[in-house]
Design an enzyme around this catalytic site. Structure first.
Site, short mmCIF file in Angstrom:
data_model
loop_
_atom_site.label_atom_id
_atom_site.label_comp_id
_atom_site.label_asym_id
_atom_site.label_seq_id
_atom_site.Cartn_x
_atom_site.Cartn_y
_atom_site.Cartn_z
N ASP A 131 9.99 23.58 30.90
CA ASP A 131 10.85 23.12 31.99
C ASP A 131 9.99 23.02 33.25
OD1 ASP A 131 13.39 22.53 33.22
OD2 ASP A 131 13.23 24.48 34.18
N CYS A 175 11.45 56.67 1.51
CA CYS A 175 12.39 57.49 2.30
C CYS A 175 13.18 56.60 3.26
CB CYS A 175 11.63 58.55 3.10
SG CYS A 175 10.71 59.73 2.12
N CYS A 186 7.48 58.46 3.50
CA CYS A 186 6.97 57.19 2.99
C CYS A 186 8.05 56.12 3.10
CB CYS A 186 6.50 57.32 1.55
SG CYS A 186 7.85 57.70 0.40
N ASP A 197 13.60 29.06 33.00
CA ASP A 197 13.99 30.23 33.78
C ASP A 197 15.42 30.20 34.29
OD1 ASP A 197 13.65 28.19 35.65
OD2 ASP A 197 13.07 29.59 37.22
N ASP A 212 19.04 26.75 31.24
CA ASP A 212 18.02 26.71 30.18
C ASP A 212 18.43 27.54 28.97
OD1 ASP A 212 16.32 25.07 31.63
OD2 ASP A 212 15.36 26.77 32.64
#
Length: 792
Positions: free
Chosen positions: A478, A35, A32, A680, A684
């Site tokens: 972009d 734990c 659970c 990309d 950036d």
């Protein structure tokens, strides 16, 4: 007062990033959320441990630590010291890899990951089979217990002894997992869900045994064998269903690992041989026949084919591959023979990185889980206290005024001792309380959501990213490489004379072959794409910096360049002025062409919009998001692209220097927007980090991907809208799960306390509690599994 040097928090902060390592452990014995919290707190106490996260759903611990202060062995010992088992999943001597936001170890080789996953899958299947067999035993023994207690109670001599004989195996065998867990945590001074179930079922079993063999101590007819048996059987049924459902949450990882080819056909010393995939080296020449998987990442050396990349990128259409094109390992070569050069192998391949990112995401926690974690940490002790107070209170109430509302001890079907009534109420409280649902609410949803994203080429880093993404109100895109292809292409060929477009383009392309300029390459590639053969002899080639080129091709003088170049050579072009202006207004770069001293036409080149960009931006608008475009290009070119994709002029940020992109993101944030930035390039990365949610195109650089919250493997802008929708759906599921988990305990624990007052419950209250408790965890996991239908 402790000095700064003695403050462990300050010491941890002082550990340099480049000296940190990350270890992942497989855990055994958790039942659970309490734990998980116990292990997490224990690991954080180990000197040198900077952070520890324990995931109940994946049964894993992720630990960031200083290798100079501690090691894997010490952490395993600590886990065992708090009552659980741990096994390191990392390869020996993990290589630390540092990013701006996290510390990770080297990803395992896909082949090693496949072996590990096979072993985990076998263990998981063995566990499910074992649980099924135990469950069958529990059902077989519980059914006659129910029949006897419901229809034949006190009908024949020795019935109670028979019930005792049937219930004992259920208590001992079906309940052994709970008893063992309770004893294990008790030895280390703790308590968990097993403690609640073990104490509750044992109390009912022992109380019934006393009623059978020593009835004078508890009053006549006081047996609860059906309660003891059904508590254990129903909760074990829930654990079995939960184990099966949890196995389905990790389907994405298993599918990804299964994609990897196991062998490769390599050409060495002129000989072709088949070798295991882990023996492939960078630079090897590999041969891939039609229908085979590409073994590793690389580039095409020779051959032409189409490749099915859908399993990695989510793109359904095959991609044509020719010499020089990149190849992704684990994708399928469809129809042509390919010779390829290996460029990335082992843990550096795209597939290995995807597996690593998905595993990290599935092991992460969302900030929304903090409240659940806090409650889980104290849940079991609080429930034990509530159950004790319930017993004491009902014992006093019944002894004083009888059972409400009737004021008689006959309400439970006979002359029952007040202590038995109090005991049944306390057992009901113990059994109905469920910390499991709290612990499973977030990780199961994250596992399914991130796995579903991976299947569609969308890699979400984890819980924190999910929580930030769902609040996004503005998306900053972009232009180059995100909205557009990032590579100039030939778009227009215009002629004014008897010379055909084909002939003029052939001469221009032959001339541009002598130039290394990107625009020249675009013209050459465009001519080849139109099927033209460029075999004219190129002579007297001259590059005119900033203006154009001139050469002699097949005996003809060719001049290609700007209007400034033609004006310098006194070559008028009045008939081309209007078309030249139109092309420039469209954001295209137009180059005038003169043949043999006369203006003949022009060619135009542009960075064209990606297929689907306009549709993607429309989807973002439909989701109620404000979309901006940012670019370093001039405003005219930027505006032309924005018009094509449907971005309003007032939301175009043009002529922005690379280093200022992050400032533009910050400016929008200062205006109150929650901003997602999609890009990309290397330049950036600062903007991706500054944004509330960074989205990197997988076709871009590794740096951009590391700095982002989401990576779109196929680099398709349409995936941005899908990623944002998936993030919102996942967080919505987490909130639903947490609501159910909290509401369950908030409503049912008070009902359990008051169960003696509820006529239809009476002595059957613990059985209803066991059924409800089993149902709660299964409900949470099943709700998470609904995410597998996202997008269908």
């Amino acid at each position: 007062m402790a000095t700064e040097a003695n403050n462990p928090i300050d010491q941890r902060r002082a550990i340099p990033q480049d000296s940190r390592c990350r270890a992942v452990f497989s855990l055994e014995g958790m039942t659970c959320a309490s734990c998980a919290m116990r292990i997490e707190k224990g690991l954080k106490k180990v000197p040198g441990v900077i952070n520890a996260q324990v995931n109940l759903a994946t049964e894993r611990a992720t630990v960031t630590y200083d290798p100079e202060q501690t090691g894997v062995e010490q952490m395993v010992q600590k886990v065992e010291a708090v009552g659980y088992k741990a096994m390191s999943l990392d390869q020996p001597a993990p290589r630390p890899v540092v990013t701006s936001s996290t510390v990770v170890s080297a990803a395992p080789l896909p082949s090693v990951a496949a072996q590990q996953e096979d072993e985990r899958s076998k263990r998981r299947q063995a566990e499910i089979l074992h649980k099924r067999n135990i469950l069958i035993l529990g059902v077989i023994l519980s059914l006659p217990i129910i029949v006897l207690t419901m229809f034949f109670l006190n009908r024949f001599p020795g019935e109670d002894s028979l019930l005792f004989a049937l219930t004992t195996p259920v208590w001992a065998i079906v309940g052994w997992e709970f008893h063992r867990g309770a004893l294990g945590t008790l030895r280390h001074g703790g308590a968990n869900m097993d403690t609640l179930i073990s104490v509750g079922s044992t109390a009912a079993y022992l109380m019934s045994g006393v009623g059978t063999f020593f009835p004078q101590f508890v009053g006549g007819g006081t047996i609860f064998y059906d309660t003891a048996a059904l508590i254990l059987t129903l909760i074990y049924l829930g654990k079995y269903l939960e184990a099966r459902a949890k196995g389905q949450t990790n389907e994405a990882i298993k599918k990804l690992i299964g994609l990897q080819a196991r062998t490769a056909r390599v050409k060495r010393r002129g000989q072709e041989e088949e070798i295991p995939i882990e023996n492939v080296q960078v630079g090897d020449e590999l041969i891939v026949r039609p229908g085979e998987k590409l073994p590793v990442d690389g580039v095409v050396l020779r051959g032409r084919s189409s490749v099915d990349e859908s399993m990695i990128t989510g793109e359904s259409l095959p991609v044509e591959k020719v010499e020089g094109d990149p190849l992704i390992g684990a994708t399928i070569n469809q129809r042509g023979l390919l010779h390829m050069r290996a460029t990335k192998v082992g843990a550096d391949t795209v597939l290995a990185n995807i597996i690593r990112l998905v595993e990290q995401a599935q092991g992460s926690k969302a900030p929304i889980q903090r409240l659940a974690d806090t409650i889980s940490g104290i849940f079991v002790p609080v429930v034990l206290v509530i159950a004790t107070l319930t017993f004491i209170t009902w014992a006093i109430v019944v002894n004083t005024i009888g059972i409400p509302p009737f004021g008689t001890t006959q309400a439970m079907g006979g002359a029952v001792s007040p202590w038995i009534i109090a005991m049944v109420a306390a057992i009901t409280v113990l059994v109905v309380a469920c910390p499991c649902a709290l612990g499973l609410a977030t990780p199961t949803a994250i596992m399914v959501g991130t796995g579903k994203g991976a299947e569609q080429g969308i890699l979400i880093k984890g819980g924190e990213s999910l929580e930030r993404i769902q609040a996004v109100g503005a998306v900053l895109l972009d232009k180059t490489g995100t909205i557009t292809k990032g590579k100039p292409e030939l778009t227009d060929v215009i002629t004014l004379s008897d010379t055909s477009e084909e002939e003029m383009l052939r001469l221009v392309a032959a001339t541009e072959q002598g130039s290394e300029h990107p625009l020249a390459a675009a013209v050459v590639d465009g001519a080849k794409a139109r099927g033209l053969t460029l075999n004219g002899s190129l002579e007297q080639f001259t590059a005119l910096v900033g203006r154009g080129v001139e050469a002699e091709v097949a005996g003809r003088a060719v001049l290609v360049g700007t209007r400034v170049l033609l004006n310098e050579r006194a070559l008028p072009f009045p008939s081309l002025e209007a078309q030249l202006a139109t092309l420039e207004e469209q954001g295209k770069t137009a180059m005038l062409v003169a043949l043999d001293g006369k203006a003949m036409g022009m060619v135009a080149v542009a960075d064209t919009v990606k297929v689907g960009s306009a549709e993607a931006i429309q989807q973002l608008h439909e989701q109620g998001l404000a979309v901006w475009m940012i670019t370093g290009d001039n405003r005219r070119t930027a505006q032309a692209i924005a018009t094509q994709v449907g971005i309003p002029a007032e939301r175009v940020l043009a002529e922005v220097l690379p280093q200022d992109k992050a400032n533009q993101v910050k400016r929008l944030q200062e205006q109150g927007w929650i901003v997602a930035f999609a890009g990309d390039g290397i330049n950036d990365a600062p903007a991706l980090v500054q944004a509330d949610a960074g989205i990197a195109m997988g076709t871009g650089t590794d740096i951009a991907m590391e700095a982002s919250d989401i990576t779109l493997v196929k680099g398709n802008l349409r995936s941005v809208a899908t990623a944002l929708a998936l993030s919102r759906a996942t967080l919505r599921t987490i909130k639903q799960n947490l609501f159910w988990a909290f509401a369950y305990n908030v409503i049912l624990i008070p009902l359990a306390i008051l169960s003696p007052m509820i006529p239809f419950l009476k002595e059957q209250a613990p059985i209803f509690a066991a059924a409800a408790m089993a149902l709660s965890s299964v409900t949470v996991v099943s709700n998470s599994l609904r995410l597998r239908r996202f997008g269908q």
